[in-house]
Motif scaffolding. Structure first.
Motif, mmCIF file in Angstrom:
data_model
loop_
_atom_site.group_PDB
_atom_site.id
_atom_site.type_symbol
_atom_site.label_atom_id
_atom_site.label_comp_id
_atom_site.label_asym_id
_atom_site.label_seq_id
_atom_site.Cartn_x
_atom_site.Cartn_y
_atom_site.Cartn_z
ATOM 1 N N VAL A 41 45.436 27.512 35.960
ATOM 2 C CA VAL A 41 45.978 28.754 36.520
ATOM 3 C C VAL A 41 44.852 29.770 36.681
ATOM 4 C CG1 VAL A 41 48.310 28.462 35.611
ATOM 5 C CG2 VAL A 41 46.593 29.612 34.217
ATOM 6 N N THR A 42 44.906 30.524 37.769
ATOM 7 C CA THR A 42 43.970 31.618 37.989
ATOM 8 C C THR A 42 44.689 32.694 38.798
ATOM 9 O OG1 THR A 42 41.835 32.277 38.938
ATOM 10 C CG2 THR A 42 42.992 30.458 40.028
ATOM 11 N N GLY A 43 44.623 33.938 38.342
ATOM 12 C CA GLY A 43 45.385 34.979 39.023
ATOM 13 C C GLY A 43 44.942 36.379 38.652
ATOM 14 N N ASN B 167 44.982 41.178 50.761
ATOM 15 C CA ASN B 167 45.384 39.776 50.932
ATOM 16 C C ASN B 167 45.644 39.065 49.607
ATOM 17 O OD1 ASN B 167 42.619 39.910 50.337
ATOM 18 N ND2 ASN B 167 42.245 37.881 51.234
ATOM 19 N N LYS B 168 45.253 39.717 48.496
ATOM 20 C CA LYS B 168 45.540 39.181 47.161
ATOM 21 C C LYS B 168 45.972 40.336 46.256
ATOM 22 C CE LYS B 168 42.163 35.385 47.426
ATOM 23 N NZ LYS B 168 40.921 34.813 46.824
ATOM 24 N N LEU C 255 50.527 25.662 43.712
ATOM 25 C CA LEU C 255 51.543 26.668 44.024
ATOM 26 C C LEU C 255 50.878 28.032 44.104
ATOM 27 C CD1 LEU C 255 54.535 25.803 41.647
ATOM 28 C CD2 LEU C 255 54.374 25.312 44.084
ATOM 29 N N LYS C 256 51.303 28.844 45.042
ATOM 30 C CA LYS C 256 50.887 30.240 45.090
ATOM 31 C C LYS C 256 52.111 31.111 44.845
ATOM 32 C CE LYS C 256 48.973 33.908 48.017
ATOM 33 N NZ LYS C 256 48.516 34.290 49.382
ATOM 34 N N THR D 184 49.193 38.146 42.129
ATOM 35 C CA THR D 184 48.928 36.871 42.798
ATOM 36 C C THR D 184 48.405 35.851 41.795
ATOM 37 O OG1 THR D 184 48.387 37.981 44.869
ATOM 38 C CG2 THR D 184 47.601 35.717 44.607
ATOM 39 N N VAL D 185 48.885 34.639 41.890
ATOM 40 C CA VAL D 185 48.404 33.564 41.020
ATOM 41 C C VAL D 185 48.453 32.236 41.762
ATOM 42 C CG1 VAL D 185 50.692 33.103 40.029
ATOM 43 C CG2 VAL D 185 48.641 32.474 38.746
ATOM 44 N N PHE D 186 47.464 31.403 41.496
ATOM 45 C CA PHE D 186 47.453 30.030 41.985
ATOM 46 C C PHE D 186 47.586 29.107 40.777
ATOM 47 C CE2 PHE D 186 45.525 32.258 45.493
ATOM 48 C CZ PHE D 186 45.970 31.587 46.623
#
Length: 414
Positions: A351-353, A363-364, A383-384, A368-370
């Motif tokens: 996870v990174t966010g 735009n982020k 997943l975003k 926001t997390v991926f």
């Protein structure tokens, strides 16, 4: 049989002590086929007698916790004896046991301690291996109506062992001689549906007005428990119909969290998992390792908060970090696959966010997390999500979402 619990102690109502006893008692009683019909918390004092007088008119089993200590405010035993017109008699053996316990700790036996050896006439004293206050069991009858009273110490360490060693055996004998049927309870854990959606789907399958079964919902980490309590055959029928209808979302009976399901499933599959965390700061690893047996499936948790350590620990290329930023699809894939390779696990979550409150851009935005999931022989999933909330809630939501992604993969593979 109607079971009632009376928790005594002003400290409970003043918020100085959390009442964990009723939770423990509820679970233990349910395992015997009994359910608490009513629970009351009362302060120290004469109100204990008033509440007990009401309870014996409607309940078959009354469990009173607390108020068995040596101080003047501990009067549960005295109020019970007074209500039932029973004499309090000193038990010499219990008195000597209290003396030995106190003196073994290097303290002096005082007159105030002797009140704990006073037992109502006709009562059975219940052994306390963790304190000086014995429990008490009374079988009584008023106007032909029989009822059972248990007085137990308030400290959980004392109550829990006493219930298992002394109260359960008595309750089992009571149950054997009871003509009424015992209840069945199923706690069915579902994940992947919101509470409203789950309730709507279950409403299409069951008659929720069936008087034989009591239904309820309880939100748990990563899912929802649908509870069925009632007559045995009716509960089992409801379980069958609901689980067949919602089999894609059903995780099991007795499962309390999505991480518990993951650990148990990985153990059955003989597979392992590792985690690479940035914005959650180790929370996912903590949730997994909270589950007993996690040591058999959890290999390592990489907490790589800075870009430098994403590169150094997980081999995330600096070129990816510079081109796409730490919070990106490309980086989370690299984190997940790097963790998978270095840990030799079967699965790796990453996870990174942006937890906020600062750090976002058009735009982020903040929240926001991926979330990435790499598995041996499988395509890496990403997943975003955008969770617009505070930092703590953000971490919790991201963690649950990541664990849910792993759950879905395990279900598809098992």
């Amino acid at each position: 049989m109607r079971v009632e619990v009376i928790n005594t102690g002003s400290e409970l109502l003043l918020g100085q002590v959390i009442n964990t006893n009723v939770s423990h008692l509820g679970q233990k009683l349910l395992s015997l086929g009994l359910k608490i019909e009513r629970q009351t918390a009362v302060p120290d004092g004469g109100i204990i007698k008033t509440i007990l007088a009401e309870a014996i008119k409607r309940s078959d089993i009354i469990i009173i916790t607390g108020g068995l200590g040596p101080t003047p405010d501990d009067i549960s035993k005295e109020m019970t004896a007074e209500l039932l017109a029973l004499e309090l008699e000193e038990d010499v053996q219990i008195l000597e046991k209290i003396r030995k316990r106190i003196e073994s700790n290097g303290s002096k036996m005082r007159n105030i301690n002797s009140k704990q050896a006073m037992i109502p006439s006709g009562a059975v004293a219940l052994t306390n291996n963790n304190g000086t206050a014995p429990g008490i069991y009374l079988k009584q009858s008023i106007s032909g109506r029989k009822f059972h009273i248990f007085l137990l110490p308030g400290p959980p360490r004392e109550l829990n062992e006493m219930f298992t060693d002394s109260v359960e055996p008595i309750l089992k004998k009571i149950i054997i001689h009871n003509d009424g049927s015992l209840i069945e309870c199923k706690n069915l854990f579902f994940s992947g549906l919101g509470e409203s959606e789950l309730a709507s789907r279950i409403d299409d399958v069951l008659d929720l007005n069936d008087p034989q079964v009591e239904y309820g919902y309880c939100i748990k980490p990563g899912g929802i428990i649908f509870r069925c309590i009632g007559e045995n055959s009716a509960v089992l029928d409801a379980e069958k119909r609901v689980t067949e209808s919602l089999k894609d979302y059903y995780l099991g009976d007795g499962i309390n969290s999505i991480q518990e399901f993951i650990v148990k499933t990985l153990l059955l599959m003989r597979e392992t998992v590792s985690v690479a965390e940035s914005c959650t700061g180790g929370l996912i690893s903590s949730l997994i390792t909270d589950v007993p047996g996690a040591s058999g499936v959890f290999n390592i948790g990489h907490i790589t908060y800075s870009n430098a350590f994403k590169n150094r620990v997980l081999d995330v290329p600096n070129s990816l970090l510079q081109a796409h930023g730490a919070v990106s699809r490309e980086v989370v894939i690299s984190m997940a696959e790097g963790s998978l390779m270095k840990s030799h696990s079967n699965h790796a979550i990453a996870v990174t966010g942006i937890a906020g409150p600062s750090g976002g851009c058009p735009n982020k935005p903040v929240g926001t997390v991926f979330i990435g999931l790499a598995s041996k022989g499988e395509e890496t999933l990403v997943l975003k999500k955008i969770f617009e909330t505070d930092r703590i809630s953000f971490k919790e939501k991201v963690s649950m979402c990541a664990l849910s992604l792993l759950r879905q993969r395990l279900c598809s593979l098992s």
